[in-house]
Design an enzyme around this catalytic site. Structure first.
Site, PDB file in Angstrom:
ATOM      1  N   GLY A 276       0.705  -1.215  -0.079  1.00 33.39           N
ATOM      2  CA  GLY A 276       0.088   0.090  -0.007  1.00 33.39           C
ATOM      3  C   GLY A 276       0.734   1.235  -0.037  1.00 33.39           C
ATOM      4  O   GLY A 276       0.142   2.322  -0.010  1.00 33.39           O
TER       5      GLY A 276
ATOM      6  N   SER B 228       6.025 -11.089  -5.149  1.00 29.99           N
ATOM      7  CA  SER B 228       5.105 -11.075  -6.057  1.00 29.99           C
ATOM      8  C   SER B 228       5.235  -9.729  -7.021  1.00 29.99           C
ATOM      9  O   SER B 228       6.112  -9.032  -6.827  1.00 29.99           O
ATOM     10  CB  SER B 228       3.681 -11.002  -5.630  1.00 29.99           C
ATOM     11  OG  SER B 228       3.497  -9.868  -4.897  1.00 29.99           O
ATOM     12  N   ARG B 229       4.945 -10.077  -8.201  1.00 31.95           N
ATOM     13  CA  ARG B 229       5.043  -8.838  -8.973  1.00 31.95           C
ATOM     14  C   ARG B 229       3.841  -8.080  -8.772  1.00 31.95           C
ATOM     15  O   ARG B 229       2.668  -8.566  -8.150  1.00 31.95           O
ATOM     16  CB  ARG B 229       4.835  -9.181 -10.547  1.00 31.95           C
ATOM     17  CG  ARG B 229       5.804  -9.920 -11.232  1.00 31.95           C
ATOM     18  CD  ARG B 229       5.712 -10.124 -12.632  1.00 31.95           C
ATOM     19  NE  ARG B 229       6.922 -10.817 -13.289  1.00 31.95           N
ATOM     20  CZ  ARG B 229       7.986 -10.365 -13.550  1.00 31.95           C
ATOM     21  NH1 ARG B 229       8.027  -8.990 -13.639  1.00 31.95           N
ATOM     22  NH2 ARG B 229       8.971 -10.997 -14.266  1.00 31.95           N
ATOM     23  N   ALA B 230       3.863  -6.713  -9.245  1.00 31.70           N
ATOM     24  CA  ALA B 230       2.842  -5.751  -8.601  1.00 31.70           C
ATOM     25  C   ALA B 230       1.443  -6.302  -9.370  1.00 31.70           C
ATOM     26  O   ALA B 230       1.458  -6.714 -10.541  1.00 31.70           O
ATOM     27  CB  ALA B 230       3.108  -4.277  -9.323  1.00 31.70           C
TER      28      ALA B 230
ATOM     29  N   THR C 236      -1.722  -4.318  -8.042  1.00 32.66           N
ATOM     30  CA  THR C 236      -2.436  -2.859  -8.269  1.00 32.66           C
ATOM     31  C   THR C 236      -1.587  -1.969  -8.141  1.00 32.66           C
ATOM     32  O   THR C 236      -1.983  -0.795  -8.082  1.00 32.66           O
ATOM     33  CB  THR C 236      -3.787  -2.788  -7.471  1.00 32.66           C
ATOM     34  OG1 THR C 236      -3.008  -3.119  -5.986  1.00 32.66           O
ATOM     35  CG2 THR C 236      -4.781  -3.902  -7.737  1.00 32.66           C
TER      36      THR C 236
ATOM     37  N   ASP D 258      -9.737  -5.886   0.437  1.00 34.58           N
ATOM     38  CA  ASP D 258      -8.493  -6.138   1.166  1.00 34.58           C
ATOM     39  C   ASP D 258      -8.833  -6.581   2.766  1.00 34.58           C
ATOM     40  O   ASP D 258      -8.370  -5.854   3.404  1.00 34.58           O
ATOM     41  CB  ASP D 258      -7.500  -5.249   1.012  1.00 34.58           C
ATOM     42  CG  ASP D 258      -6.103  -5.697   0.842  1.00 34.58           C
ATOM     43  OD1 ASP D 258      -5.967  -6.841   1.064  1.00 34.58           O
ATOM     44  OD2 ASP D 258      -5.255  -4.747   0.592  1.00 34.58           O
TER      45      ASP D 258
ATOM     46  N   SER E 201      -3.498 -14.768   3.246  1.00 29.03           N
ATOM     47  CA  SER E 201      -2.364 -14.842   2.014  1.00 29.03           C
ATOM     48  C   SER E 201      -1.117 -14.658   2.217  1.00 29.03           C
ATOM     49  O   SER E 201      -0.162 -15.589   1.807  1.00 29.03           O
ATOM     50  CB  SER E 201      -2.991 -13.566   1.166  1.00 29.03           C
ATOM     51  OG  SER E 201      -2.037 -13.610   0.252  1.00 29.03           O
TER      52      SER E 201
END
Lengths: 518, 518
Positions: free
Chosen positions: A189, A215-217, A219, A277, A285
């Site tokens: 965030g 992870s990849r982006a 959002t 979220d 997660s």
């Protein structure tokens, strides 16, 4: 008990046979089947658009959502089309005969319906749900139903524990065969904030094992994997990953090559477009991914601020307790840090700009952003304090010594070489645009969400050199007309999108007049 | 306030232009756009699969969910494909240039997110949500999120009122220009149960206006519209409908030709595959449709039984209060009857079989099912008692006199002629199969859900002559080997599906041995 007699022929199953066709449409984690509206099977079976159907042949069986097609070039009257991943999962050949039938909803939807009704679910329920999701038996709407029913206040802490366990069991687990495998994670965030790329070199230089997968982006304008990809290969097989970690103690790799918590990846693809979220999903997660990656010790960063994911200290503390409860039940040593999330961390937003900030800190460059350096040292210090030989409170000093001595830089270079150094660094976007201060004053706030959005519209992370370079941070004095930040893009259309967004609200507020800097 | 300076060219918007293509895939109420993976716009914009995009040209604008295509024959590198209804809604020409851009989620998703967070919504929120749904701005997952968040215990009675109002406002309203427009509706869930086709002829023969519009079956083996279609045209324009009602006082037509509560139709398409049937959605769906159809007085049938939608008297009473509250706030006179829903009503399940039962009752045929006759007389009696000139308690006797005198039959024939009589009645399915009693005893229960499912698998309602004919009902004595029911199908494969389902559980329980009749 059975006494059934038929007064008709044994039915010819042939009427339900169609020829398999691959339809080159990517429907991600939802299996979609395409059938012509005038196809005999469609008409006879009373299938409806959005019906669930089962496709079988030689022991292969998948469920798919039906789309109705009116063009015989797309799918013929005697054909059954499958979207790319459904075709791959089915594992058949084009042209082979398949049998189609009405399908019951996946069994575990009963548990989802109980959740909708407000009931508590058990471990077995979450296991059945994640299994069906990984096997692509859920439609997008079924996944949305599960997410919303269990979102927000819908899961108690034991249910979050069960969900975490079930996600963990849905995929593979890495085993590093070490008593202490350290990791560091942020709930996200905050634009910039590339602390992992500093923490990993520092703590691995201290001798700790830290195999960081990211992870990849999804959002955001850049994830750690996107930014590391500016410098080195990040798509590594599990075997390569293990070699690299054996030789350098750590890595900064994309986690997608290993099948770690695949149920999580699929649910995220539905959750993000909904803008959800929920705390329960976040805990399950993150912890399922970290434990699946073989971590035994984790420092977790929860940024808190008015435009961060967590907006108040009570909310941050509640989230912390949830993480701590689930981690302790799963034998993960967890140290939570609630940090300042009131503005972006570092100056760059976007892969190339963030990689530049990281390398400046590692090189002890005077132009390095002080906030990124300081936050990374604090996080690295806490990871180092997992080391039983380090006294509580000594971690930050040890981390600083490793950074200032150049050992962190050397370690980063070793990791880059081990993963595979990129020949030439991608260029910064050549099209630029500066947002200027409308008046003189002091920067009193920077909106994380707004700046992230502008950087994404400028092309980040797909265009590595695109993004936003912050020239002033909160507390800096500026004079009217001075640039607050610079947008970088490669394509004119991207710059136009970013410009439009920045014009409607720059994301900066200056305090001398009380008016926002637009 | 704005002081923006760019140091690049004005961006050429041309980069975001693509040529429109119609893709003949029916995605129902979800707009889907198809873009090639190697399309320049896709790569430059950083769109992702399942992204929401906005497509614009000459003032036309729609939102769509993105699917990624890997076959240039499907969608070329310079094309933007739109699914059938998206193409129709956009209203453009194939080959014309369209502009694509990132889209924000529909504004009203903010309200959906507040609902997910447990907040109460206001009338304006529900109005915004239904408007966006009718304009196809919601993806299926967004609709699922709304439905689940507002499902089960999520809406209080005022929110249900607001949702009903908003759905009502989402479409057209019929106005019959009469003080008393009577209607009768059942919440569904009971196979057979074709009471409307008896109530309408009886009450219109009494002189009341009763313009009955019905849906086709969605998850049941036959709706009133499907069954009436066996005898007459049911797809009538609003103008035809009004002519017919002026001449005969009533009709039995499909309601889909008029745009009555279209938001409801769209939500149902997502709700049904999820197996959801929340009280709030049920009340809003039924009352918005009835009021939009111009009804002023409604008798509502709530069947209650172990395999009905409502399974206990307290649940039935709670539902009754909800219906009464919303109806009274919207000035609809409502009379709720809680009826016996413990088994199918009538003998036939499926359009042709149910039409046969209805006509037998109208003809006072000794073979007419007594339960269907009696229930219809009770419902018709309650509708007749809306007539200010009828004393309370006299309705049933008046209804019986109309039926026994043949006036109801004559009235039905008049309505059939007015709507357009079918030349030849569709045949009963020729392939049959009888389920036999495994032992002698008394039928002690019949499972509504199981029998409905068997009838659907046999082909109903798409195959009008398919279904199940119940040869014995609850309380009937049977001897071992005697047929309990007969399955009718047209296609061998359908019979095979129905047979498989009936074999796994016939749906009948006989009481002499306590063992289910399989």
């Amino acid at each position: 008990m059975t006494d059934l007699q038929t007064n008709s022929e044994t039915p010819a199953q042939a009427a339900c046979h169609l020829m398999l066709k691959r339809v080159a449409i990517d429907t991600y984690s939802e299996n979609v089947a395409y059938m012509h509206r005038d196809c005999g099977v469609y008409r006879a079976e009373g299938f409806q658009a959005l019906s669930k159907i089962a496709i079988t042949n030689h022991g292969h069986r998948i469920l798919a959502v039906l789309n109705v097609v009116d063009d015989a070039n797309l799918v013929g009257l005697d054909q059954l089309g499958l979207s790319e991943q459904a075709f791959a999962q089915f594992g058949g050949q084009e042209g082979e005969q398949v049998h189609v039938a009405h399908a019951e909803p996946p069994m575990s939807m009963d548990a989802v319906r109980r959740k909708m009704g407000g009931e508590r679910l058990q471990l077995e329920d979450f296991q059945a749900i994640t299994r069906d999701i990984v096997d692509n038996r859920y439609s997008k709407t079924e996944m949305a139903a599960f997410l919303v029913a269990s979102g927000q206040t819908g899961l108690d802490r034991d249910e979050i524990l069960y969900l975490t366990q079930a996600m963990l069991e849905s995929g593979d687990r890495l085993d590093w065969d070490e008593a202490l495998v350290a990791d560091k994670h942020c709930i996200g965030g905050i634009p910039g904030n590339r602390t992992s790329m500093l923490v990993v070199p520092i703590v691995t230089a201290h001798g700790m094992l830290c195999p960081k997968t990211s992870s990849r982006a999804i959002t955001s304008p850049a994830g750690t994997a996107d930014t590391m990809a500016v410098l080195a290969e990040v798509e590594l097989s599990v075997e390569r990953l293990q070699q690299i970690v054996r030789s350098t103690n750590g890595c900064l790799a994309w986690g997608g090559a290993a099948e770690l918590s695949p149920a999580d990846d699929i649910l995220i693809s539905v959750e993000r477009p909904l803008g959800m979220d929920s705390p329960g999903q976040m805990v399950a997660s993150i912890l399922s991914k970290k434990i699946a990656a073989g971590s035994t010790h984790l420092v977790l960063d929860i940024p808190m601020g008015p435009t961060a994911k967590v907006r108040s200290m009570p909310a941050a503390q509640r989230l912390r307790k949830l993480f701590e409860y689930v981690a302790s039940m799963l034998n993960l040593q967890l140290d939570v840090m609630i940090t300042d999330g009131s503005q972006p961390v570092g100056n760059g937003i976007g892969p190339v700009l963030e990689a530049r900030d990281v390398m400046r800190v590692l090189r002890n460059d005077p132009a390095a952003p002080a906030d990124l350096r300081e936050k990374s040292l604090r996080l690295a210090g806490r990871v180092i304090e997992f080391d039983p030989d380090v006294r509580g409170g000594d971690g930050w000093r040890i981390a600083r010594d490793i950074l200032e001595s150049g050992r962190a830089l050397a370690q980063m270079e070793a990791i880059i070489d081990a993963q595979g150094r990129r020949g030439e660094l991608p260029a910064l976007g050549e099209l630029t645009l500066e947002m200027k201060a409308p008046n003189s004053g002091t920067v009193c706030s920077i909106d994380n969400l707004r700046l992230a959005r502008i950087a994404r519209l400028a092309g980040a992370p797909q265009v590595m050199g695109a993004g936003v370079d912050l020239l002033h941070k909160v507390g800096d004095p500026v004079i009217a007309g001075q640039a607050l930040y610079r947008i970088h893009a490669r394509y004119p259309a991207d710059l136009a999108f970013a410009r439009e967004m920045a014009l409607s609200d720059s994301g900066y507020v200056l305090d001398s007049t009380g008016q926002p800097a637009q």
